[in-house]
Each structure stands twice: as C-alpha cells, then as structure tokens.
Design an enzyme around this catalytic site. Sequence first.
Site, PDB file in Angstrom:
ATOM      1  N   ASP A 483      27.014  -9.207  21.729  1.00 21.33           N
ATOM      2  CA  ASP A 483      26.323  -8.435  22.757  1.00 21.33           C
ATOM      3  C   ASP A 483      27.056  -7.166  23.163  1.00 21.33           C
ATOM      4  O   ASP A 483      26.494  -6.301  23.833  1.00 21.33           O
ATOM      5  CB  ASP A 483      26.198  -9.303  24.023  1.00 21.33           C
ATOM      6  CG  ASP A 483      24.934 -10.130  24.026  1.00 21.33           C
ATOM      7  OD1 ASP A 483      23.943  -9.693  23.437  1.00 21.33           O
ATOM      8  OD2 ASP A 483      24.952 -11.217  24.640  1.00 21.33           O
TER       9      ASP A 483
HETATM   10  C1  BGC Z   1      29.695 -10.491  27.805  1.00 19.74           C
HETATM   11  C2  BGC Z   1      28.971 -11.188  26.684  1.00 19.74           C
HETATM   12  C3  BGC Z   1      27.603 -11.566  27.137  1.00 19.74           C
HETATM   13  C4  BGC Z   1      26.873 -10.365  27.707  1.00 19.74           C
HETATM   14  C5  BGC Z   1      25.490 -10.783  28.162  1.00 19.74           C
HETATM   15  C6  BGC Z   1      28.879  -9.354  28.348  1.00 19.74           C
HETATM   16  O1  BGC Z   1      29.529  -8.793  29.444  1.00 19.74           O
HETATM   17  O2  BGC Z   1      30.940 -10.039  27.344  1.00 19.74           O
HETATM   18  O3  BGC Z   1      29.694 -12.321  26.249  1.00 19.74           O
HETATM   19  O4  BGC Z   1      26.874 -12.090  26.080  1.00 19.74           O
HETATM   20  O5  BGC Z   1      27.616  -9.791  28.748  1.00 19.74           O
HETATM   21  O6  BGC Z   1      25.043 -10.328  29.317  1.00 19.74           O
HETATM   22  C1  NOJ Z   2      27.548 -14.753  25.115  1.00 19.78           C
HETATM   23  C2  NOJ Z   2      26.078 -14.695  24.934  1.00 19.78           C
HETATM   24  O1  NOJ Z   2      25.461 -15.746  25.652  1.00 19.78           O
HETATM   25  C3  NOJ Z   2      25.685 -14.757  23.489  1.00 19.78           C
HETATM   26  O2  NOJ Z   2      24.312 -14.576  23.355  1.00 19.78           O
HETATM   27  C4  NOJ Z   2      26.443 -13.740  22.683  1.00 19.78           C
HETATM   28  O3  NOJ Z   2      26.088 -13.903  21.351  1.00 19.78           O
HETATM   29  C5  NOJ Z   2      27.926 -13.871  22.886  1.00 19.78           C
HETATM   30  N1  NOJ Z   2      28.238 -13.810  24.271  1.00 19.78           N
HETATM   31  C6  NOJ Z   2      28.727 -12.805  22.146  1.00 19.78           C
HETATM   32  O4  NOJ Z   2      28.570 -11.563  22.713  1.00 19.78           O
END
Ligand code: BGC
Ligand code: NOJ
Length: 811
Positions: A483
């Site tokens: 993400d």
């Molecule tokens: C986080 C991710 C997460 C994303 C979703 C980010 O700040 O690092 O792990 O999936 O937010 O909102």
């Molecule tokens: C947490 C999120 O829930 C997931 O959808 C994502 O793939 C990982 N972070 C990595 O960014």
Amino acid sequence: MKYGHFDDAAREYVITEPKTPYPWINYLGNHDFFTLISNTSGGYTFYKDAKFRRLTRYRYNNVPIDNGGKYFYIKDGDTIWNPGWKPVKTKLDSYSCRHGMSYTIVRGEKNSISAEALYFVPLHCRGEVQRVRLKNTGSVKKSLKLFSFIEWCLWNAEDDMTNFQRNFSTGEVEVKDSVIFHKTEYKERRNHFAFYSVNTPIKGFDTDREAFIGLYNGFENPDVVSDGKSKNTIAHGWSPVASHYLEIELNPGEEKDLIFVLGYIENEDDKKWESKGVINKEKAYQMISDFDSSEKVDRALAELRSYWDELLSKYVLSSADKKLDRMVNIWNQYQCMVTFNMSRSASYFESGIGRGMGFRDSNQDLIGFVHQVPDRAKERILDIAATQFENGSAYHQYQPLTKRGNDAIGGNFNDDPLWLILSTTAYIKETGDFSILDEMVPFDNDESKAKSHFEHLEASFYHIVNNLGPHNLPLIGRADWNDCLNLNCFSSNPNESFQTTENKKGGTAESVMIAGLFVLYGNEFVKLCEKIGKSDEAKTAQKHINDMIEAINQHGWDGNWFVRAYDFFGKKVGSDENEEGKIFIESQGFCTMAGIGAEDGRAKQALDSVKERLDCEYGIVLNNPAFTKYYIEYGEISTYPAGYKENAGIFCHNNPWIMIGETIIGRGDEAFNYYKKIAPSYLEDISDLHRTEPYVYAQMIAGKDAFKPGEAKNSWLTGTAAWNYYAITQYILGIQPDYDGLVIEPCIPKKWDGFKITRKFRGDTYHITVKNPAHVSKGVKTTELDGNALASNKIPIVEDGREHEVTIVLG
Ligand code: BGC
Ligand code: NOJ
C-alpha cells in the site's frame, strides 16, 4: 524474559505477570458480537461493526495504556483490588490471566479471597457473559463489597470521541431491579439498546460516570468504591456507565458465583416500547435467563469448547517440536479465525473506526480459515465479489454492517482483483463445491448488474490483461499489495492520504509483483477453466500468461533478483541501479512462487539474494537498503523511518512468500528457518524485546536498520496469520487440498525423521504419516493409502466418511 507459559492441553496462554511488555489481548465472540479483552481486563465490546455499533467505550493511545474495560472492584475492609490487577493496581498475592479459545479467565487473590472472572460470548448469543467466582480461602468469615463497572459508548465510536457538544446531552439509561439499560438515541432512529445485568438482587447501582468516579479521579480510585456505597445515580447526558453494587459474605472455604450479562438487543419498530418512554425489555430478560445459573454458564462454555474442538480437529500435527505443534494446531488457526471475523477493523492497533473489510485482505485471509468454516468462507467470497466493478477492479474496502463498497476509499489498487481467484480456488479445492461459480453475484453491489461468480473471476483476470504498461507489465494503479509503494501519487501535501489522493495524470508505473501474482493465480484460473470444461478459455488465458512470463523475463530480471516495479518515469524500482531500495521481497516471493526462473536457476539466485540482502536475525526485511529520505516518486514507503513498516521492516505477511518460494526449489531447511524466525511461539523467551503477544503474529517486526530491531508492532489483524498457516501446512508440511484429492508434498528440514498429521477432508479423516529415513528435504518416494501403494502422491478422494491411513516415505 517470559511473562507466562503455554498450556497446550487447555489451549491457553497463561499470563502470570500482569505488567506484560504491552497489553496482551484476546478476542471473545465468534459470529457477530465481539469483545477485545486484555490480560488486565481492559478492552471493549461491539456488535458486528466496531465503528457503528460500539457498546462500551475505549480510549486509544491513552495514558496510562489500556485504561477502561470490564472491571470488578473488590473492597475488603480498607483494601480495594481488582482480580486483573488493573485499574487499582493493588499488589496481588497471586495473579493469572488465561487466554483461551474465545474466552478469558482473569484470576487474582488477595488477603485470602480469590476472585476469578470468566469472560466469554456464548455461541449464538449477542451478549457477553461474565462469571465472577469468589472464594474465601482463609479461616475467618469475610464481608466484601463488589462493584462492577463498564462505560457505555454512545454507539458510533467515532462520533463518541469527537462530537461532545451533542453527546454530552444525549445519554439515557433505565434501571430496573438488577439490570441497567443503556438507551441513548433509542427513542429516535435506533431500534437497539444494551444492558448489563447480574443474577442477584443488588444493594445499589450507578449510571453516571462523574458520580461513580469523581470528576478529578481516574478508574483507579472511583469515589463510590472508596466510600463503599453506591449513589444510585441515573445518568442524564454526560457519560453513562453501569455499575452494580453487591455485598457478599463468605464463610471460610465458601465459594459464590455471580453472573453478569452485557447484552445487545434489537426490537422491531412496533415493539420498541413497553409504555411511553419505557423500553420493551422482553428479549433482554430472555438472554439474562439463559445464563442465570452457574450450570447454564458451564453448559454454554462447554458448547463453546466443543465448537473449538471441532474447528481445530481438521488439521492436527504431531511433530517432535512442541512450539511448532502449538502454532499449527492452536494459535495460528485461532488467529486466522479472528482475522476472518475482524479483518483489519478492531485490535489494539486498529481503532475499529478507520477501516472496513479490505478486498485483498479478506481474500487472502480466506486461505487460513476455509478448512474450518467453508460455508462462511463461501458467503465471504460472494460478499467480497459483490464489491467488484464490471471491469474487474474493485472497491478497496467495504463495511461489514452494510456489505457495500466504501466510496471514501475508492479503488484502483491493481492487485486487488487477482486475490479473488486465490480465495475462490482455495474454497473449491477444500470443498469440491464448484457451484459457487454459478452463483449470481452483483457488480458494484447492484443486483441489476449481477453475473455468475465465474464471470467475476474472468473479470479479475482480464483486468490485468487490459491494464498493461509500457513494458507489458501490469500497471500498478494506486499501489499493489504494498500500500505504501505509491508510484503515481506524488504527494507533497501532508493533509492528504497516500492511498486515496488524486494520482498524477497519465501514470504508467508498473508492478513486477502483480506480474508474478498474475502468473501464479492466472495459472490457477487456467486450471479451473480446464476443470470445468472451458478449454478454449483456458488456452486464451494461457497465452496471456505466457506473454506475462516473457515480459518478466525481458524487463523483470535485474541480474541477481527480480525488479520490483517501474516508476512513473519508466525507471526501475528495486534494481541494483538504485541507490536505496535495490531489492524488494515481494517480487522475489511472487515470481519464485509462480515458478519463474525455477528451471534456469534464477529462482534460486533470487532467493539467495534475499538471504544475502534481506534476511536478518529476526526475519526477512521488505527492502534493502532502507530509504533514508523522502522520494516523492515512491510515496509513503519512504516516509517511514528506516527499518519500520514497509520501509525495510520485517513485514511478516510476506515472509511466507519466501518460505514457499524456498519449498518450490526444494530447500526445506531455509524455508523452516524463516518460519521459526517470526513464529511467535519461538519468540516467547524474548518477550521483552518482541513486546507483542507470544501466541499471535504481529504485522511487523522492526528490521535490521531500525532503532530497535526485533521489536514487534500491530499484532493480531494481519495477513501474516493466513499466509504463515498456508506456508507451514501446505508447503512445508505439504498437505495441499486439490480439486480431486489431497496432494502430499512436504519440504522439510533434512534432519527431521518425519511427522504425523490428521487431516479431515471432504468428509473423510486421513491419518497421514510422513517418514524421512533418507533425511532429504523433498521428494516423495512411496505413497500408501490404507496399505495399498499409490502411483502418485495425490491421495484420491475416498468419500466414505471413514478414517484412512496414509503413509508417505520421502527419499
Ligand atoms: C500502512 C499500510 C496499510 C495502509 C492502509 C499505511 O500507512 O503502512 O500497512 O496497508 O496504511 O491504509
Ligand atoms: C496492510 C494492509 O492491510 C494490506 O492490505 C497491505 O497489503 C499491507 N499493509 C502492505 O502494505
């Protein structure tokens, strides 16, 4: 240092020191009514949706940590204490907290009184039952005062902690006998209320927080408890709470049980009232009477236990390694069920108001629980598919209460659609139920746009084919699985979200990870098409996959590992050419899992590079070198300090991709070493460093570039649970459900002599013995089913409902 121990026979983690390095929590509830409860009785309760139907209040990021929960205060003379130590924090003579499968037992002892509070949500019940068992362990008669305490949340958890100008005037309660009813907003648009009861007459009660606690006090010294008597207050606005006051006499050796129920009730519109302004309490009384004796509570607890016996009987490992057995048989499966129920909504790191259910998250979670609850898995798949768009893309998230896609978050995360192929094929392989493909499922939650579920999978597949970039690799869109790799975003405004902000026009950034994902799950799509007789469709799809492999070979190989992506300007990301972020884990994982480079040595080379550059003492970091400055063309990933989260943290979700990649090339020792590095039961002894629960995975462990390598954050709700379960059970231990049988293909450390597994599959029970006399990692030499040799390592489906013996010899 350890703060407790595993009790495997009881399937419990027993905490014996209340000051754990972080609150260590458990989840109660299995269907729609849930509680989070910490080892000191902190936490909160909600019905279905942690944002919109929160029953009790909780304050995140509070000082001190984890204040607010389901408290019992005991006043014994001048000594005031809680069975779970907090909030009064009186030193206890003994303390334990047993977190079990959907129940928690907090027990304290002080001055010859033992108080044990059992908390659980009975099956099929929209309420939490709490049984407080008091015992006089001394030799003199005791007279005690007991005060219960919970704080109501005014339903919408976000509004509750922001909209004080309204909320301080709306709170309403009713008290009748021993039951306290919370009915804020019931008279207008709500048809639900909550209640808190006890199965015995009370001496008094309080429902006004200020009266109970005192405006300038905290939970640790409520006025009412210090004074030793209730004020019988009725809340009018401000902050409604519920507290019962009981007086208890205990002779030496005597034991008494008190049963409290915290319940949620919905009434039909025409049955809301008993009389003007007085709520209809019929259903509440029903629930209370269901649990009004200790025998009834015991029965409900026994039902819950047998529910878990059944769930955990589908895959049972017996190996020489206790830590492994407890992960596989108990805790990893348990965490998978919790992620099934919660997705990423409510934990001690997810506030329950931020996120709904993730499209990609929920699809991936499914591979961890489909064997436990296949029917619910099917429902989940269809709910998710209904939030897909006709062109194959999807809402990134949806709300569990409405099951509708969430407009505010939007879509265009181009990996999303492919995970639907993973979940659906995993479901069919487990169950043999191809009929899911014929279910009519809406697009965009619009019934008039319903098509068969198979067409949804087709749309998923072709969304990739129809969205290729300049190197014929998949366009990344807003981001792929990572993400934080926001290659088209170019955000310079701190007030916008990386995930939702408008992307720069004309972005053509591409993802090699999605390319690998496409090859892997595209192959699954092809196999499925063949299975259901769509061979033309399979052939066409295969061509697209071959083209993708070609594109990866041409543009996705960097010399020693797979490139991660191409940025907005067409420059490589995750290449030796880059100064930082030269290598990333995701493309190594997905390309090797997809078998790319397996034959010409590149897969091995890529995995060697992972070992050399990404592996460290505590697991495999996401990228290396870590980013040390903000790269506007990369987005959020470079906002994190080096070693944390997506910037070179050990993101435990993707470590199993490498484990599986290692099993594909036959390296069982490497695969299992990676497994042990992050599996929580192996980290129990370093709890001081690790900090989060030693019985569940955390999303992230700080990586080698971090300030504190080895420190974990964000436990419980993470794709880590499902992926590690999948890696260990299907690829290391190697029991893989397939459409027409159970494939057995272990890839284990060479020194193992073997192991045994009982696997329930399609109505039969297989007792599988794997022997490893030649001490190899991989390769099945002989297979026997009920004493008869089989030609391959696929056990055909017997389907006679009986027990079968399977013997596998590696060599
Ligand atoms: C986080 C991710 C997460 C994303 C979703 C980010 O700040 O690092 O792990 O999936 O937010 O909102
Ligand atoms: C947490 C999120 O829930 C997931 O959808 C994502 O793939 C990982 N972070 C990595 O960014």
